[in-house]
Design an enzyme around this catalytic site. Sequence first.
Site, PDB file in Angstrom:
ATOM      1  N   ASP A  16      21.540  34.250  42.715  1.00 16.36           N
ATOM      2  CA  ASP A  16      21.449  34.229  41.255  1.00 16.36           C
ATOM      3  C   ASP A  16      22.596  35.071  40.676  1.00 16.36           C
ATOM      4  O   ASP A  16      22.499  36.297  40.599  1.00 16.36           O
ATOM      5  CB  ASP A  16      20.074  34.792  40.869  1.00 16.36           C
ATOM      6  CG  ASP A  16      19.844  34.837  39.374  1.00 16.36           C
ATOM      7  OD1 ASP A  16      20.809  34.709  38.610  1.00 16.36           O
ATOM      8  OD2 ASP A  16      18.679  35.020  38.979  1.00 16.36           O
ATOM      9  N   GLU A  51      38.500  29.563  39.157  1.00 13.66           N
ATOM     10  CA  GLU A  51      39.724  30.261  38.707  1.00 13.66           C
ATOM     11  C   GLU A  51      40.760  30.366  39.826  1.00 13.66           C
ATOM     12  O   GLU A  51      40.467  30.907  40.900  1.00 13.66           O
ATOM     13  CB  GLU A  51      39.346  31.666  38.204  1.00 13.66           C
ATOM     14  CG  GLU A  51      40.524  32.436  37.630  1.00 13.66           C
ATOM     15  CD  GLU A  51      40.126  33.770  37.004  1.00 13.66           C
ATOM     16  OE1 GLU A  51      38.973  33.909  36.553  1.00 13.66           O
ATOM     17  OE2 GLU A  51      40.975  34.665  36.980  1.00 13.66           O
ATOM     18  N   HIS A  53      50.041  33.576  38.901  1.00 18.14           N
ATOM     19  CA  HIS A  53      49.354  32.425  38.302  1.00 18.14           C
ATOM     20  C   HIS A  53      50.318  31.254  38.162  1.00 18.14           C
ATOM     21  O   HIS A  53      50.001  30.121  38.452  1.00 18.14           O
ATOM     22  CB  HIS A  53      48.838  32.785  36.904  1.00 18.14           C
ATOM     23  CG  HIS A  53      47.469  33.394  36.920  1.00 18.14           C
ATOM     24  ND1 HIS A  53      46.369  32.707  37.343  1.00 18.14           N
ATOM     25  CD2 HIS A  53      47.033  34.612  36.546  1.00 18.14           C
ATOM     26  CE1 HIS A  53      45.311  33.480  37.239  1.00 18.14           C
ATOM     27  NE2 HIS A  53      45.690  34.642  36.760  1.00 18.14           N
ATOM     28  N   LYS A  84      35.236  42.894  35.066  1.00 17.04           N
ATOM     29  CA  LYS A  84      35.222  41.424  35.146  1.00 17.04           C
ATOM     30  C   LYS A  84      35.998  40.970  36.393  1.00 17.04           C
ATOM     31  O   LYS A  84      35.590  40.059  37.111  1.00 17.04           O
ATOM     32  CB  LYS A  84      35.839  40.829  33.876  1.00 17.04           C
ATOM     33  CG  LYS A  84      35.742  39.309  33.772  1.00 17.04           C
ATOM     34  CD  LYS A  84      36.897  38.559  34.414  1.00 17.04           C
ATOM     35  CE  LYS A  84      36.741  37.059  34.225  1.00 17.04           C
ATOM     36  NZ  LYS A  84      37.750  36.291  34.945  1.00 17.04           N
TER      37      LYS A  84
END
Length: 438
Positions: free
Chosen positions: A284, A85, A387, A268
């Site tokens: 992991d 991302e 972005h 998130k």
Amino acid sequence: MTEERRSDLSGFYKKSVEERRAVAVDWAGLSEAEARAFDFPPGVDRATLERMIENVIGVFPLPLGVATHFRIDGRDRLVPMAIEEPSVVAAASNSAKVARAGGGFFTQTTPPIMIGQVQLTHVADPAAARLRILEAREALLAQANAKDPVLVRFGGGARELDVRIVPSERGTMLVVHLLVDARDAGGMNAVNTMCEALAPELGRLARGRPVLRIISNLAVHRLARARAVFPRELLRTPEADGAQVVEAILDAYAFAAADPFRCATHNKGIMNGVSAVVIATGNDFRAIESGAHSYAAWTARGTGTVLRPLTTYEKDADGNLVGSIELPTAVGLIGGATAVHPTAKAAVKLLGVTSAAELAGVLAAVGLAQNFGALRALATEGIQRGHMELHARNLAVSAGARPDEVDRVVARLVAEHAVRFDRAKAIIDELRGAPAPT
Ligand code: MEV
């Protein structure tokens, strides 16, 4: 009629990497160029990667970025982040720069205690069975520790037993928690081995049936924490002074604390940073993601909401923004892919951590940095401009802008709200004095 392609490829696992790749390429009709995207890059030990999982046909590369400006517990670090991302690495670096001005991040970890669960069903007298198991505590812990003398030699091992009575739709179960200090390992192998070893004896003591014997990813005892001050003056924007931005970030935080739909996204964003470092260091990431999100639910018990933000924001006495974070961090440096994956090994060395606890502290700092960056952007100009700028930069370069032209092309693309390849090309032509297309 086209022939149906079948996936029941017998003996696929026995083939070499090249043979398997040829089968897959043929199966899907991939071109030679497409197939080459699976190639092992030079510089990595192919034999190690081939053995890591089953049915290998190649590799899946992710960009590896380095976040700058991090100062953690008085020490500067470059932080490797593997993620697809855009903007994540830039945001982490920018946030670390602001935190640095406030002294950097300060971290702390609990001992690396993992939970192993043994499920016991068909127990007639759960309350008494619980006590029978607890009475055998010493012997059970010794039996568990006998399974991993190396971990014990390094100062870890089974530490405690807890027995829970859990009502379920299949009747009351007894659930034994084995608490294991995993030291510098993630703990998965040690804990599972110990649980499997104890299960028959636990079954006898409970006079019930042992069923599952497995680690819990809700690692509530293995926590990492970080805090940082984000000086108010550095939060100023052309539209708002620092104090206003602090208030807007506090509003953003309050939104997450009050509303699970927002909180899911808030957390998130934290994991954007945490997982990128977890992946770069070969750990992991599913375990860490599961642990973080279930911890967010666990800490919400009794609060009237179903999910808590993993971070907290306040104002200090001088009006600066103070952020903190607490999350489970079951990461290791030994015993997993971290110790063998060539890229992970190099990333760990780059980061300069020598213990799992140190790595856990870095994860907490990066999670906080990432979250601060997201809230700051969301509470001010929004995240799309950043972005778009990055996207525009990529477009400008791929449209042929020279290094000295890139900034001007990006500025025009963003100002025109036309971040497109054709516009980038036209702007480059204009800058070079070419006649504008009619
Ligand atoms: C995007 O990957 C992450 C954010 O949505 C996090 C947030 O909303 O806090 C920007």
